[in-house]
Structure formats: structure tokens, C-alpha cells
Design an enzyme around this catalytic site. Sequence first.
Site, PDB file in Angstrom:
ATOM      1  N   SER A  64       0.831  -1.223   0.000  1.00 43.77           N
ATOM      2  CA  SER A  64       0.000   0.000   0.000  1.00 43.77           C
ATOM      3  C   SER A  64       0.854   1.257   0.000  1.00 43.77           C
ATOM      4  CB  SER A  64      -0.904   0.023   1.232  1.00 43.77           C
ATOM      5  OG  SER A  64      -1.886  -0.976   1.147  1.00 43.77           O
ATOM      6  N   TYR A 115      -6.688   1.910  11.835  1.00 45.15           N
ATOM      7  CA  TYR A 115      -6.957   0.998  10.713  1.00 45.15           C
ATOM      8  C   TYR A 115      -6.370   1.564   9.429  1.00 45.15           C
ATOM      9  CZ  TYR A 115     -10.260  -1.461  13.767  1.00 45.15           C
ATOM     10  OH  TYR A 115     -10.830  -2.161  14.805  1.00 45.15           O
ATOM     11  N   GLU A 116      -5.900   0.647   8.598  1.00 45.69           N
ATOM     12  CA  GLU A 116      -5.166   1.025   7.389  1.00 45.69           C
ATOM     13  C   GLU A 116      -5.916   1.963   6.440  1.00 45.69           C
ATOM     14  OE1 GLU A 116      -3.405  -2.214   5.226  1.00 45.69           O
ATOM     15  OE2 GLU A 116      -3.320  -1.083   3.383  1.00 45.69           O
ATOM     16  N   SER A 117      -7.239   1.858   6.401  1.00 48.27           N
ATOM     17  CA  SER A 117      -7.993   2.690   5.462  1.00 48.27           C
ATOM     18  C   SER A 117      -7.872   4.175   5.813  1.00 48.27           C
ATOM     19  CB  SER A 117      -9.453   2.254   5.445  1.00 48.27           C
ATOM     20  OG  SER A 117      -9.953   2.146   6.756  1.00 48.27           O
TER      21      SER A 117
END
Lengths: 299, 254
Positions: free
Chosen positions: A101, B50-52
Site C-alpha cells: 500500500s 486501521y489502514e484505510s
Amino acid sequence: MTKLSTLAEAVASIPSGAHVALSGFAITRCNMAFAREVIRQGIRRLTVSQCVGAMDADMLAGAGAVERIIYGGGSLDRFGRLNCVNRGIEEGTLVAEEYSSLSLAFRYLAGALGLPFIPIRSLRGSDILKRLQELAPAEIGYVDDPFTGDNWLVLKPLIPDVAVVQVQVADEGGNAWIMGPRWDNEEQVKASKRTIVITEHLVPTEVIRREPERTLIPGFRVSHVVHLPFAAHPTSVYRAYDYDAEHIRHYAEATKTPEGFQKYLDKYVYGVQDHWGYLELVGGLKHLNNLIADPILGY
Amino acid sequence: MTNYTPSEIMITSSARALAGERVVFVGVGLPNIACNLAQRTVAPDLELVYESGVFGARPARLPLSIGDPTLISRATLACPMPDLFMYYLQGGRIEVAFLGVAQIDRFGNINTTVIGDYQRPKVRLPGSGGACEIAIHAKKVFIITHLARRTFVEQLHFCTSPGHLSGQPGERAAWDMPGTGPQLVVTDKAIFHFDQETGEMVLFSIHPGVTVEEVQAEVSWPLKIAAELQITEPPTDEELRIIREELDPGGMYL
């Protein structure tokens, strides 16, 4: 200046072979209506990119519209895998340039900043890097830090031809708000040559002007604004609608075989004239109404 | 004492490991349940990241995806994912990160990409997402996974996220990896630590009723065993109540 377009017009502006950055993230804010229209129009050989591979990329790949996917891995999370992407890689019909990512976000960032390369501490020591060195040696390199002499891994900027972004609110000039988590969407937009905004709500510019601090996509970067409710169905859009778990499960099951996916396409993509026909087919207003977000929870 | 399942003691052991921690990077699935349990028990001030791009999440339902809208409702901050990685992870502000694994080797290197050959795998997994950079940057990495021979392998099929690499002292530093790497592996049968010198996984604790032989049978290499092997404290009634009634009432993950 109005940039309002139909979905068909916006999609028709993308030539086969273009690089499209997609705003989806697993099963959230995916460009599903867009993907269905790309498939109906027969656009091919696309490169698609997104930090976390999502349902929009999977559907496009399954329909043979994608030649190369640049992503950090991905899935339908609890609903399953990206069966179409995976099958494409395994059958050799799809080239997968697989990052993490952060490393892909950094490539967008370098593109957005107009820098020639960006140093990164991630990837090193992993097989992700080893594989990139074999598959995409032109996208990575090494430079010496002039201050310390340390050798750094650097990545090449990524500049998509167009970013396609599902948003909650936009005006007809393309000024847009994304609510809730927005993962790599801003970097995608800033790096891309232009942006297509697909919005749940179309508002007068006066609404934007009252809260300009909420604008994440400035209109001048936008070529088309498509106002289309439930455009991300069956994935979720925070403060608009929840994901349609039943339909995603159906998709995950259907995509397990090429035949199953072809049946899915025949029914939900080729079997309908447009997005409105699709919405009727998946259950119409009665079904969609159950997905509309609770104003407090946002889903 | 209430009966509990192997998965439940895995969750309670993971949650307890977060006592005193402040900022944890969470994945969906088992880590999500463990971190939410920790917040309700040993670490009330725990910041769930959280990654988002979400800080301070208070998920009202079990999230089915990192992008799940339930993670943003009532959170304290939403930011772009790159901000989270650049300023907080690279900036050294993430104390603990929980990672899941498909394969792990004795030095805590992790595979979440493919089982089998990359091009023609038996199974293609979700890949890195943020796992690679998390493994490199987070101050400590905790791993939560079921103990199985196909998971605890001699040789990874693909190294997605580096752990203690080949176990040579100073190897992570030589790669300029800021984090200390994997420190803990919690499974449904036992808990492992890592030798500070060699970076090798060491059996630290076995869950009640489990034997060392059973653990070894599920690990592909000859296990190092801690000099004073512990027996894991079983879950309390309150922990089990929170898991069963609040965190996973539908039994989706456990």
C-alpha cells in the site's frame, strides 16, 4: 463551467490502452457502474491501479478489459478473493505489478509532487521487491543519499491518465467531497492527468462554497462529473449506503469459474441497457432502500 | 470456570498482550476482536488505527473489511491512508501492529501473498496491503494465527513482510528497518516469543491441556523451548462474555 456528463459519455472519453486509477478499496467505494459501462463499451487493454485491489478492478479484469494491474494486493475481504484478477494472473492474460500500500501510494505521491523519484524504506528485505526487480525493473532504482552516503531504494512516479473516483458530494464543476476514509484517492487524483468524478449527490456550488475546507478534489482537475445514485453498488459508500452483502456473496461465488462469471456478466452487465436497468434488476427501490445509510451510523 | 474454545483463548491472550499499550495498528478479523477486547479490558485508552485511514475507531458492528464504514462512525480521525503510513507509521508513532499470516518461518518472516509458485500458485492470497511497511516500521509486531504445520513452515513460499530475516544479529538494522520486528506470536495452542539474540521463535507458553509435543507436531522446524515454559492463563468469564455477546455474537470469526 458544467462538466456534467452521462456515465456513457464519461466512459467514452477513455481510450483503450489508458491507465485508469480506481477509487475502490476491497468492497468500499468501488467504481462498479463505471466498470459495467466500460465493459459494455468494449474498452480494452487498460492499465488499472489502486493501493488495495478491489471489486471494480476485479470485474474489469474478469471481462478482459485489463492488461496490467498495479496494486498492493487485494481481496473482497470477508467475502472472498479477487477471483478474476487471480485467474488472469495465473492464465497469463493479466500482468500484475504488485506493491505494498505505502509503496504504491508513494508512487502516486511522487507523480503528484512532480518529483523524479521518491525514496522508500518499505519493500526492502521482501520478495515483493525481488519480484518487482524482475517484472518492472524500470520502475525502481537506487540512489545514494548525498548527506549520509546511504543507499536508498527509490520508486518512479506513477501518473495515471485518469483517476475515476466515487464520491458522496460534488457540484457540476467537479468540486468534490469524499466522506469517511479516503485511502489513496487524493494522491490518485493529484497524480492523474485528469479525473472523472462519480457522485451520489449533486449539489449547487453554493453548498461547496459554504464549507470549502471539505473539498478534496478541486474542480479544475476534473473532466467529467457523473451524477449517479448507487453507482458503487454492491459495494458501500459511507453516509450513502451499506454494502449489499448478498450480492457480493453472489459475485464471489459466480467469479469462481469463468463460466459463472460470464453468466454474471450476461445478466448484470450485458443484460441491461444502463445503470437504471441494473438497479431494477438487483431489486429496485424496495431492495436499495434497505441499504440506505442510517444518518447516525453512516451505513 | 466456563468452557472456552481454542480460538477464544487465542483472542484473550492477544488482548492481554496489549496491556499498557497506547497505539495499535489493527487488521480485520481476529486482530480486530483482540484489540477491541483489549480496549474493553486491559487497555481502555488503546487507540485503534486501521489502514484505510481511521484513528480511534469504535466499531458498532463487526467490520467485514478494512474499508468497512463501521470503522469510521464514531472514530476520532479520518485521514488519507498515505498520511497514516507517512506521518504515523514512518514517523515511529505506531507502538504495536497486529498482522495475520498464511505462512510464518522461525524468524517471523511472513507470507500473505501466495501458497505455491507466484505465477501458478495453489492459492493466491490478499498480498501485502500495508503489511510489508508495517512489519518494517511498527515498533513491535504481534502475530495472531492458528497453529498449523502448513502455516509454521521451514521455508516461506514468498516473503511479503520481513521479520528477523535470516536471524543474523543486526540484519534488520543493516536494512535500516526502524521497528524491532516480530515480538509475539499468539495461536490457539501456544504463545511464542522471539530470542533477542538470534531472532528465532521460542515456545513461551502452552495453553491449558496442550502438550509441547502437540505444539511441535504443528511446527515444521525443531522448536526452541523457553527455559521456564509457562501455562497460559485461561480466559475469564468477563472476557468470554465480551467476546460472545459484544464482539462476535454471530460467531463470524470464532
